[in-house]
Design a protein around this motif. Structure first.
Motif, mmCIF file in Angstrom:
data_model
loop_
_atom_site.group_PDB
_atom_site.id
_atom_site.type_symbol
_atom_site.label_atom_id
_atom_site.label_comp_id
_atom_site.label_asym_id
_atom_site.label_seq_id
_atom_site.Cartn_x
_atom_site.Cartn_y
_atom_site.Cartn_z
ATOM 1 N N LYS A 161 29.125 -9.569 -9.056
ATOM 2 C CA LYS A 161 28.932 -11.058 -8.606
ATOM 3 C C LYS A 161 28.147 -11.824 -9.633
ATOM 4 C CE LYS A 161 28.152 -10.637 -4.466
ATOM 5 N NZ LYS A 161 27.823 -10.481 -2.895
ATOM 6 N N ARG A 162 28.530 -13.348 -9.538
ATOM 7 C CA ARG A 162 27.693 -14.059 -10.581
ATOM 8 C C ARG A 162 26.161 -14.099 -10.063
ATOM 9 N NH1 ARG A 162 26.265 -19.668 -10.323
ATOM 10 N NH2 ARG A 162 27.520 -19.702 -8.118
ATOM 11 N N LYS A 163 25.228 -14.037 -10.963
ATOM 12 C CA LYS A 163 24.022 -14.140 -11.071
ATOM 13 C C LYS A 163 23.244 -15.493 -10.979
ATOM 14 C CE LYS A 163 24.148 -9.458 -10.445
ATOM 15 N NZ LYS A 163 25.383 -9.172 -9.665
ATOM 16 N N VAL A 164 22.489 -15.688 -9.952
ATOM 17 C CA VAL A 164 21.712 -16.816 -10.008
ATOM 18 C C VAL A 164 20.215 -16.522 -9.989
ATOM 19 C CG1 VAL A 164 20.804 -19.079 -9.163
ATOM 20 C CG2 VAL A 164 23.400 -18.391 -8.874
ATOM 21 N N VAL A 165 19.357 -16.373 -11.218
ATOM 22 C CA VAL A 165 18.116 -15.821 -11.318
ATOM 23 C C VAL A 165 16.965 -17.211 -11.028
ATOM 24 C CG1 VAL A 165 16.682 -14.434 -12.582
ATOM 25 C CG2 VAL A 165 18.956 -13.925 -12.573
ATOM 26 N N MET A 166 16.338 -16.810 -10.007
ATOM 27 C CA MET A 166 15.134 -17.596 -9.691
ATOM 28 C C MET A 166 13.832 -16.987 -10.502
ATOM 29 S SD MET A 166 15.628 -19.432 -6.356
ATOM 30 C CE MET A 166 15.521 -17.941 -5.254
ATOM 31 N N PHE A 167 13.049 -17.769 -11.174
ATOM 32 C CA PHE A 167 11.726 -17.288 -11.546
ATOM 33 C C PHE A 167 10.948 -18.435 -11.441
ATOM 34 C CE2 PHE A 167 9.167 -15.735 -15.512
ATOM 35 C CZ PHE A 167 8.432 -14.827 -14.675
ATOM 36 N N LEU A 168 10.202 -18.511 -10.469
ATOM 37 C CA LEU A 168 9.598 -19.830 -9.939
ATOM 38 C C LEU A 168 8.150 -19.889 -9.968
ATOM 39 C CD1 LEU A 168 11.531 -20.337 -6.510
ATOM 40 C CD2 LEU A 168 12.000 -21.000 -8.822
ATOM 41 N N GLY A 169 7.486 -20.909 -9.580
ATOM 42 C CA GLY A 169 5.994 -20.976 -9.604
ATOM 43 C C GLY A 169 5.170 -20.798 -10.859
ATOM 44 N N SER A 170 5.995 -21.286 -12.039
ATOM 45 C CA SER A 170 5.612 -21.286 -13.164
ATOM 46 C C SER A 170 5.100 -19.698 -13.556
ATOM 47 C CB SER A 170 4.308 -22.298 -13.760
ATOM 48 O OG SER A 170 4.291 -22.454 -14.905
ATOM 49 N N ASN A 171 5.576 -18.641 -13.166
ATOM 50 C CA ASN A 171 5.212 -17.372 -13.619
ATOM 51 C C ASN A 171 5.429 -17.202 -14.982
ATOM 52 O OD1 ASN A 171 4.390 -16.266 -11.095
ATOM 53 N ND2 ASN A 171 6.559 -16.141 -10.612
ATOM 54 N N ILE A 172 6.524 -18.056 -15.751
ATOM 55 C CA ILE A 172 6.636 -17.884 -16.871
ATOM 56 C C ILE A 172 5.577 -18.197 -18.053
ATOM 57 C CG2 ILE A 172 7.492 -20.274 -17.300
ATOM 58 C CD1 ILE A 172 9.047 -17.003 -19.304
ATOM 59 N N GLY A 173 4.682 -18.971 -17.081
ATOM 60 C CA GLY A 173 3.354 -19.372 -17.767
ATOM 61 C C GLY A 173 2.210 -18.349 -17.935
ATOM 62 N N ASN A 174 2.563 -17.249 -17.003
ATOM 63 C CA ASN A 174 1.317 -16.146 -17.327
ATOM 64 C C ASN A 174 1.559 -15.303 -18.262
ATOM 65 O OD1 ASN A 174 2.010 -15.818 -13.793
ATOM 66 N ND2 ASN A 174 0.416 -16.756 -14.669
ATOM 67 N N MET A 175 2.373 -15.741 -19.537
ATOM 68 C CA MET A 175 2.572 -15.159 -20.924
ATOM 69 C C MET A 175 2.322 -16.182 -21.732
ATOM 70 S SD MET A 175 6.498 -13.703 -20.048
ATOM 71 C CE MET A 175 6.830 -13.789 -18.252
ATOM 72 N N PRO A 176 1.943 -15.640 -23.145
ATOM 73 C CA PRO A 176 1.625 -16.390 -24.353
ATOM 74 C C PRO A 176 3.011 -16.949 -24.721
ATOM 75 C CG PRO A 176 0.364 -14.341 -24.555
ATOM 76 C CD PRO A 176 1.101 -14.091 -23.241
ATOM 77 N N VAL A 177 3.113 -18.197 -25.233
ATOM 78 C CA VAL A 177 4.346 -18.752 -25.822
ATOM 79 C C VAL A 177 5.287 -17.731 -26.260
ATOM 80 C CG1 VAL A 177 5.325 -20.400 -27.037
ATOM 81 C CG2 VAL A 177 3.231 -20.911 -25.928
ATOM 82 N N ASP A 178 4.859 -16.898 -27.476
ATOM 83 C CA ASP A 178 5.855 -15.936 -28.062
ATOM 84 C C ASP A 178 6.302 -14.871 -27.064
ATOM 85 O OD1 ASP A 178 3.182 -14.929 -27.947
ATOM 86 O OD2 ASP A 178 3.635 -13.566 -29.869
ATOM 87 N N VAL A 179 5.535 -14.426 -26.375
ATOM 88 C CA VAL A 179 5.836 -13.493 -25.327
ATOM 89 C C VAL A 179 6.861 -14.167 -24.187
ATOM 90 C CG1 VAL A 179 5.196 -11.782 -23.488
ATOM 91 C CG2 VAL A 179 3.857 -12.107 -25.479
ATOM 92 N N ALA A 180 6.765 -15.071 -23.838
ATOM 93 C CA ALA A 180 7.361 -15.911 -23.016
ATOM 94 C C ALA A 180 8.939 -16.135 -23.443
ATOM 95 C CB ALA A 180 6.879 -17.505 -22.502
#
Length: 328
Positions: A161-180
């Protein structure tokens, strides 16, 4: 005595086989020393993070919760899209407090979906599998315990089925910019054309506001960081004297990088399994980054990873954004 020594050696060998041990030793043997922030989240770390999210200075949770409660219908309309059945996958689900707002709306509006929370914490997944069917009657849930991309591949094998992926809470911010950026590219590689991402990102703002959130007066952030040393003691046979480490946070408004460190207060040696790590007085362990972005940089990150930016939802202060991206 010989059998006791053999048992002790067997315990050391077993510990040495753990990925947690390998990552800790590799990080503390590096220059500069660092630890992987994903290991913050054992049962006690989960509890401390809940305390942190509720403390006065820590604004990201309240900002994102405002978006989810005041713009629920708009978010869900975008998620439902053409009305086809979909899998809602949450990376790093935690206690699912924010996503519960969306899940309830989707259930109430008869959306056909299955919720697949992914978390590295077995404690978290067990909690969600037990509690959500009680608090959200009618929910279809399959909790997945493990690393994000391993579990995304597992989710794809479970359903087409179609996927809707949630990545909340600014977890993307727990990585340096290039890693993100690399993470977003890998996320895209694990999705199909037309799949959706709902990503929460903390935005640049007054530096004093940012720094206070990671240096709270109650010292919860310090305890949260120190708990990782205590976890090493508990699970890996470490002998950290945690009173000999202090917490230090810093924020650079130009780069948007907010960083947390633990500072050694003395020359000291720490034994972990069969390894001994030396610390000089004032030497630091790089513990965590909490990267902040502008709204424009969020769109650039999406495009750089192969996504099409669809929409952005802000809180009333414009301190936080939940962005919707479509896999192109």
């Amino acid at each position: 005595m010989a059998s006791t020594n053999a048992a002790t050696q067997q315990t050391v060998n077993t510990i040495a086989d753990h990925q947690f041990y390998k990552d800790v030793i590799a990080g503390l043997a590096s220059t500069p020393k660092h630890l992987d922030s994903k290991y913050f989240y054992d049962a006690h770390g989960d509890k401390l993070f809940q305390e942190l999210m509720n403390c006065e200075e820590y604004y990201p949770t309240n900002c994102e919760m405002e978006i989810f409660t005041s713009q629920t219908a708009e978010l869900c309309k975008a998620i439902i899209a053409g009305g086809d059945a979909f899998d809602m996958i949450e990376l790093g689900a935690g206690d699912a407090t924010k996503s519960t707002q969306l899940l309830k709306y989707l259930i109430d509006n008869k959306a056909e979906f299955t919720y697949l929370p992914i978390d590295i914490s077995e404690n978290v997944i067990s909690y969600l599998n037990i509690t959500l069917p009680v608090t959200l009657p009618g929910i279809k849930i399959t909790g997945l315990n493990g690393e994000y991309f391993d579990m995304l591949r597992k989710a794809a094998s479970i359903s087409n089925k179609r996927k809707v992926v949630m990545f909340l809470g600014s977890n993307i911010g727990n990585m340096p910019v290039d890693v993100a950026q690399g993470f977003c590219r890998e996320l895209h590689n694990n999705l199909s054309k037309g799949d959706m991402v709902l990503i929460g990102v903390d935005l640049k703002k007054n530096p004093k506001t940012v720094l206070a959130a990671y240096n709270d007066k109650e010292g919860i952030t310090k305890r949260f960081n120190i708990n990782l040393l205590e976890r090493i003691n508990r699970e890996l046979g470490g002998d950290f004297n945690t009173t000999q480490f202090d917490h230090y946070a810093t924020y650079n408004p130009e780069t948007g990088a907010c960083k947390s460190y633990l500072i050694s207060l003395a020359d000291q040696r720490v034994k972990i399994g069969s390894e001994t790590i030396s610390f000089q007085k004032d030497e630091y362990i790089d513990m965590e980054i909490s990267q902040k972005y502008t709204a424009g940089q969020v769109d650039v990150m999406a495009a750089g990873a192969g996504f099409k930016p669809l929409n952005q939802f802000f809180d009333s202060k414009k301190w936080f954004v939940d962005a919707i991206w479509i896999a192109a």
